[in-house]
Design a protein around this motif. Structure first.
Motif, PDB file in Angstrom:
ATOM      1  N   PHE A 288      -6.912   5.825  -8.486  1.00 60.06           N
ATOM      2  CA  PHE A 288      -7.239   5.860  -7.059  1.00 60.06           C
ATOM      3  C   PHE A 288      -7.994   4.598  -6.643  1.00 60.06           C
ATOM      4  CE2 PHE A 288     -10.450   7.000  -3.816  1.00 60.06           C
ATOM      5  CZ  PHE A 288      -9.619   7.415  -2.781  1.00 60.06           C
ATOM      6  N   LEU A 289      -9.023   4.223  -7.408  1.00 62.64           N
ATOM      7  CA  LEU A 289      -9.834   3.047  -7.069  1.00 62.64           C
ATOM      8  C   LEU A 289      -9.028   1.752  -7.104  1.00 62.64           C
ATOM      9  CD1 LEU A 289     -13.127   3.821  -9.037  1.00 62.64           C
ATOM     10  CD2 LEU A 289     -12.795   3.956  -6.553  1.00 62.64           C
ATOM     11  N   THR A 290      -8.022   1.696  -7.980  1.00 64.30           N
ATOM     12  CA  THR A 290      -7.229   0.476  -8.122  1.00 64.30           C
ATOM     13  C   THR A 290      -5.915   0.550  -7.358  1.00 64.30           C
ATOM     14  OG1 THR A 290      -6.273   1.287 -10.204  1.00 64.30           O
ATOM     15  CG2 THR A 290      -8.234  -0.118 -10.365  1.00 64.30           C
ATOM     16  N   SER A 291      -5.719   1.612  -6.575  1.00 66.37           N
ATOM     17  CA  SER A 291      -4.513   1.699  -5.747  1.00 66.37           C
ATOM     18  C   SER A 291      -4.574   0.633  -4.654  1.00 66.37           C
ATOM     19  CB  SER A 291      -4.403   3.090  -5.114  1.00 66.37           C
ATOM     20  OG  SER A 291      -5.447   3.301  -4.170  1.00 66.37           O
ATOM     21  N   ALA A 292      -3.428   0.217  -4.172  1.00 65.10           N
ATOM     22  CA  ALA A 292      -3.386  -0.840  -3.157  1.00 65.10           C
ATOM     23  C   ALA A 292      -4.197  -0.453  -1.921  1.00 65.10           C
ATOM     24  CB  ALA A 292      -1.935  -1.130  -2.779  1.00 65.10           C
ATOM     25  N   LYS A 293      -4.073   0.790  -1.474  1.00 69.14           N
ATOM     26  CA  LYS A 293      -4.769   1.231  -0.264  1.00 69.14           C
ATOM     27  C   LYS A 293      -6.283   1.164  -0.435  1.00 69.14           C
ATOM     28  CE  LYS A 293      -4.883   5.001   3.111  1.00 69.14           C
ATOM     29  NZ  LYS A 293      -4.335   6.336   3.475  1.00 69.14           N
ATOM     30  N   GLU A 294      -6.810   1.681  -1.552  1.00 64.41           N
ATOM     31  CA  GLU A 294      -8.248   1.673  -1.779  1.00 64.41           C
ATOM     32  C   GLU A 294      -8.773   0.272  -2.061  1.00 64.41           C
ATOM     33  OE1 GLU A 294     -10.689   3.992  -1.353  1.00 64.41           O
ATOM     34  OE2 GLU A 294      -9.006   4.989  -0.371  1.00 64.41           O
ATOM     35  N   GLN A 295      -7.963  -0.539  -2.721  1.00 59.79           N
ATOM     36  CA  GLN A 295      -8.371  -1.921  -2.962  1.00 59.79           C
ATOM     37  C   GLN A 295      -8.569  -2.672  -1.643  1.00 59.79           C
ATOM     38  OE1 GLN A 295      -8.450  -4.260  -6.190  1.00 59.79           O
ATOM     39  NE2 GLN A 295      -9.617  -2.367  -6.318  1.00 59.79           N
ATOM     40  N   VAL A 296      -7.715  -2.409  -0.669  1.00 63.09           N
ATOM     41  CA  VAL A 296      -7.887  -3.028   0.647  1.00 63.09           C
ATOM     42  C   VAL A 296      -9.174  -2.529   1.295  1.00 63.09           C
ATOM     43  CG1 VAL A 296      -6.980  -3.123   3.002  1.00 63.09           C
ATOM     44  CG2 VAL A 296      -5.444  -3.463   1.065  1.00 63.09           C
ATOM     45  N   ILE A 297      -9.375  -1.215   1.296  1.00 61.02           N
ATOM     46  CA  ILE A 297     -10.545  -0.631   1.961  1.00 61.02           C
ATOM     47  C   ILE A 297     -11.842  -1.139   1.336  1.00 61.02           C
ATOM     48  CG2 ILE A 297     -11.821   1.528   2.319  1.00 61.02           C
ATOM     49  CD1 ILE A 297      -9.045   2.919   2.556  1.00 61.02           C
ATOM     50  N   LEU A 298     -11.954  -1.060   0.017  1.00 58.78           N
ATOM     51  CA  LEU A 298     -13.220  -1.381  -0.645  1.00 58.78           C
ATOM     52  C   LEU A 298     -13.504  -2.877  -0.657  1.00 58.78           C
ATOM     53  CD1 LEU A 298     -13.082   1.164  -3.605  1.00 58.78           C
ATOM     54  CD2 LEU A 298     -14.461   1.309  -1.517  1.00 58.78           C
ATOM     55  N   ASN A 299     -12.492  -3.683  -0.935  1.00 56.22           N
ATOM     56  CA  ASN A 299     -12.731  -5.125  -0.979  1.00 56.22           C
ATOM     57  C   ASN A 299     -12.984  -5.704   0.412  1.00 56.22           C
ATOM     58  OD1 ASN A 299     -12.392  -6.411  -3.836  1.00 56.22           O
ATOM     59  ND2 ASN A 299     -10.856  -4.785  -3.738  1.00 56.22           N
ATOM     60  N   LYS A 300     -12.410  -5.093   1.451  1.00 57.70           N
ATOM     61  CA  LYS A 300     -12.710  -5.537   2.822  1.00 57.70           C
ATOM     62  C   LYS A 300     -14.179  -5.338   3.145  1.00 57.70           C
ATOM     63  CE  LYS A 300     -10.109  -4.516   6.407  1.00 57.70           C
ATOM     64  NZ  LYS A 300      -9.195  -3.798   7.332  1.00 57.70           N
ATOM     65  N   VAL A 301     -14.701  -4.171   2.787  1.00 58.10           N
ATOM     66  CA  VAL A 301     -16.084  -3.875   3.150  1.00 58.10           C
ATOM     67  C   VAL A 301     -17.083  -4.643   2.287  1.00 58.10           C
ATOM     68  CG1 VAL A 301     -16.498  -1.872   1.657  1.00 58.10           C
ATOM     69  CG2 VAL A 301     -17.568  -1.966   3.903  1.00 58.10           C
ATOM     70  N   TYR A 302     -16.678  -5.014   1.055  1.00 55.88           N
ATOM     71  CA  TYR A 302     -17.591  -5.750   0.175  1.00 55.88           C
ATOM     72  C   TYR A 302     -17.394  -7.260   0.228  1.00 55.88           C
ATOM     73  CZ  TYR A 302     -19.231  -1.400  -1.944  1.00 55.88           C
ATOM     74  OH  TYR A 302     -19.811  -0.174  -2.156  1.00 55.88           O
ATOM     75  N   GLY A 303     -16.355  -7.728   0.920  1.00 57.80           N
ATOM     76  CA  GLY A 303     -16.145  -9.165   1.048  1.00 57.80           C
ATOM     77  C   GLY A 303     -15.619  -9.818  -0.212  1.00 57.80           C
ATOM     78  N   THR A 304     -15.018  -9.016  -1.084  1.00 60.53           N
ATOM     79  CA  THR A 304     -14.454  -9.525  -2.339  1.00 60.53           C
ATOM     80  C   THR A 304     -12.933  -9.538  -2.245  1.00 60.53           C
ATOM     81  OG1 THR A 304     -14.792  -7.264  -3.160  1.00 60.53           O
ATOM     82  CG2 THR A 304     -16.362  -8.929  -3.862  1.00 60.53           C
ATOM     83  N   MET A 305     -12.295 -10.007  -3.300  1.00 62.94           N
ATOM     84  CA  MET A 305     -10.840 -10.062  -3.335  1.00 62.94           C
ATOM     85  C   MET A 305     -10.278  -8.877  -4.102  1.00 62.94           C
ATOM     86  SD  MET A 305      -9.880 -14.028  -4.069  1.00 62.94           S
ATOM     87  CE  MET A 305      -8.204 -13.513  -4.438  1.00 62.94           C
ATOM     88  N   PRO A 306      -9.169  -8.304  -3.635  1.00 59.67           N
ATOM     89  CA  PRO A 306      -8.516  -7.255  -4.412  1.00 59.67           C
ATOM     90  C   PRO A 306      -8.115  -7.773  -5.783  1.00 59.67           C
ATOM     91  CG  PRO A 306      -7.608  -7.345  -2.203  1.00 59.67           C
ATOM     92  CD  PRO A 306      -8.469  -8.562  -2.369  1.00 59.67           C
ATOM     93  N   SER A 307      -8.146  -6.879  -6.761  1.00 57.87           N
ATOM     94  CA  SER A 307      -7.796  -7.259  -8.130  1.00 57.87           C
ATOM     95  C   SER A 307      -6.354  -6.927  -8.461  1.00 57.87           C
ATOM     96  CB  SER A 307      -8.735  -6.554  -9.115  1.00 57.87           C
ATOM     97  OG  SER A 307     -10.067  -6.954  -8.892  1.00 57.87           O
ATOM     98  N   VAL A 308      -5.619  -6.405  -7.469  1.00 52.24           N
ATOM     99  CA  VAL A 308      -4.207  -6.073  -7.675  1.00 52.24           C
ATOM    100  C   VAL A 308      -3.362  -6.867  -6.693  1.00 52.24           C
ATOM    101  CG1 VAL A 308      -4.673  -3.776  -8.599  1.00 52.24           C
ATOM    102  CG2 VAL A 308      -4.384  -4.066  -6.133  1.00 52.24           C
ATOM    103  N   THR A 309      -2.147  -7.160  -7.088  1.00 54.41           N
ATOM    104  CA  THR A 309      -1.286  -8.047  -6.309  1.00 54.41           C
ATOM    105  C   THR A 309      -0.667  -7.363  -5.098  1.00 54.41           C
ATOM    106  OG1 THR A 309       0.587  -7.513  -7.754  1.00 54.41           O
ATOM    107  CG2 THR A 309      -0.729  -9.448  -8.330  1.00 54.41           C
ATOM    108  N   ASP A 310      -0.639  -6.019  -5.070  1.00 54.66           N
ATOM    109  CA  ASP A 310       0.040  -5.321  -3.985  1.00 54.66           C
ATOM    110  C   ASP A 310      -0.907  -4.892  -2.861  1.00 54.66           C
ATOM    111  OD1 ASP A 310      -1.127  -3.577  -5.772  1.00 54.66           O
ATOM    112  OD2 ASP A 310       0.470  -2.093  -5.730  1.00 54.66           O
ATOM    113  N   ALA A 311      -2.162  -5.338  -2.907  1.00 52.89           N
ATOM    114  CA  ALA A 311      -3.117  -5.042  -1.833  1.00 52.89           C
ATOM    115  C   ALA A 311      -3.100  -6.185  -0.830  1.00 52.89           C
ATOM    116  CB  ALA A 311      -4.517  -4.839  -2.404  1.00 52.89           C
TER     117      ALA A 311
END
Length: 443
Positions: free
Chosen positions: A346-369
């Motif tokens: 769940f945490l590494t899913s594309a959808k959650e990677q977008v949500i969490l990395n947007k709010v933390y100002g970091t980059m997604p760790s998966v290519t499909d986010a």
């Protein structure tokens, strides 16, 4: 050999924790038959409460989707490694936890984490989903990962546009000589009392982790290898040159407020930058979002890659950062491996990677986010750096001792330099040789 490696890992990590180096009471694993899992999250935002408000709604989504309940605890960065070590020793830890990715190999060697073999990796979509650079900081080279990338970042140069304009500086520096020259133009007495009150560079001089990061970056730029296999090479000429260069910003270059030698807190650093007391800072990419909390926008600050050496040593690597970030791992003692795996998925899913990395100002760790939020100038520089100018810190058990032994020595050097007594290269080399001996003795 395995027992010795585990002992080295525990000693290394314990030394790092005792030094208060950050990356970046024990809980208890889920009882058999209980679907509830425990999650230790790192403090990523301005407060523990802010992180809870960010993460709890996402956790509630996960529970609604799967029926697996998650007990969340946000751990202060300064306490995280001590908590993890207590858990690896007692066997009573969380089911899922975040770790600083530079600790991956050191903690993997304790044997406390679940290995992400091909079968388990397939349950989160496979290895190919993850950024190659981020995946290199998940455990010892040649072994299955002991953690997976969650938030990815890189160091970059932030500069105050208004101060640059006032000093008639047209562009950010690309080399370190240009950097020092630029910083000197920004170092000024603005109130006429005969003392500088605006400085070219803000620095966390008393933070061992920050210091160690730049020992690695500058040392590598000067041709240092840091380790040869598992043998420390902290006293190599390249390392000595890199440490000397870092100290010179406080000392002979005169571009850093001497009081910064006592600064450990990143908040203080950012406040000085936002208030115009420092013209430049070297910080990781999540800083771009944090600056917004101090009323700075991209109209007020710019970003650029970390400068390069003007005359690189033969065989030196032109890097601007190590591969920074936070990973997520599963404790081997979990009573609910399936639930823990679902949560990591769940945490590494594309959808959650977008949500969490947007709010933390970091980059997604998966290519499909994918999201326009990751096309900011700050993250564009980070992406470029991670693609072409970043390497992981050594993925060996002894890496943790590098951070504490070298970082502590550099912070001590910074304090001396602030009093006008910058150590020479012979002194630096001697201290680094002593650090080599401490590591090899296991102390």
């Amino acid at each position: 050999m395995q027992r010795r490696t585990r002992a080295v890992a525990l000693a290394a990590a314990a030394t790092l924790a005792g030094a208060g180096v950050t990356a970046c009471g024990g809980g208890s694993g889920s009882a058999s038959g209980d679907k509830t899992i425990t999650y230790w999250a790192t403090n990523q935002s301005t407060s523990l409460d802010a992180d809870k408000k960010i993460l709890q709604p996402e956790i509630d989504k996960f529970t609604k989707q799967t029926g697996v309940k998650v007990k969340l605890e946000v751990i202060p960065s300064a306490d995280l490694l001590n908590r993890i070590l207590a858990a690896t020793t007692s066997g009573k830890g969380p089911d899922v936890l975040n770790i600083g990715n530079t600790w991956s190999a050191s903690l993997q060697a304790t044997g406390a984490f679940v290995d992400w073999d091909k079968e388990l990796m397939a349950k989160v979509g496979g290895e190919s989903r993850f950024l190659p650079a981020a995946l290199k900081s998940t455990g010892a080279t040649g072994q299955d990962p002991a953690s997976l990338p969650l938030y990815t970042s890189a160091y970059e140069l932030f500069y105050n546009k208004k101060l640059f304009e006032a000093a008639k500086i047209s562009s950010p520096p690309k080399s370190w000589n240009e950097f020092v020259s630029t910083a000197r133009k920004l170092t000024k007495d603005t109130d006429g009392d005969g003392k500088a009150d605006q400085w070219g560079l803000g620095l966390q001089g008393a933070s061992p982790s920050f210091a160690a990061h730049f020992a690695f970056i500058l040392g590598t730029q000067h041709g240092a290898k840091v380790f040869s296999d598992h043998t420390p090479k902290f006293d190599e000429a390249g390392m000595v040159d890199g440490i000397d260069q870092w100290l010179s910003w406080i000392g002979k270059d005169g571009i850093v407020n001497p009081s910064d030698a006592e600064t450990t807190d990143k908040v203080a650093l950012l406040k000085n930058f936002a208030s115009g007391k420092a013209g430049m800072i070297l910080a990781q990419s999540s800083t771009g979002l944090t600056l917004g909390q101090y009323d700075m926008t991209t109209d007020d600050y710019g970003v650029a890659p970390v400068p390069a050496q003007d005359s690189p040593a033969a065989g030196a690597k032109d890097i601007g950062s190590f591969v920074g970030g936070i990973n997520v791992a599963i404790f081997r003692n979990t009573g609910n491996l399936d639930g823990a795996t679902q949560f990591v998925k769940f945490l590494t899913s594309a959808k959650e990677q977008v949500i969490l990395n947007k709010v933390y100002g970091t980059m997604p760790s998966v290519t499909d986010a994918k999201d326009p939020a990751f096309d900011t100038p700050t993250l564009a520089v980070a992406r470029e750096t991670l693609t072409s100018r970043a390497v992981p810190l050594p993925q060996i058990a002894e890496e943790a001792q590098f951070e504490t032994l070298v970082g502590q020595a550099m912070s001590s050097f910074a304090a001396q330099t602030a009093t006008g007594k910058q150590p020479g290269k012979a002194r630096i080399k001697s201290e680094m040789a002593a650090a080599n001996q401490k590591l090899e003795a296991g102390s």
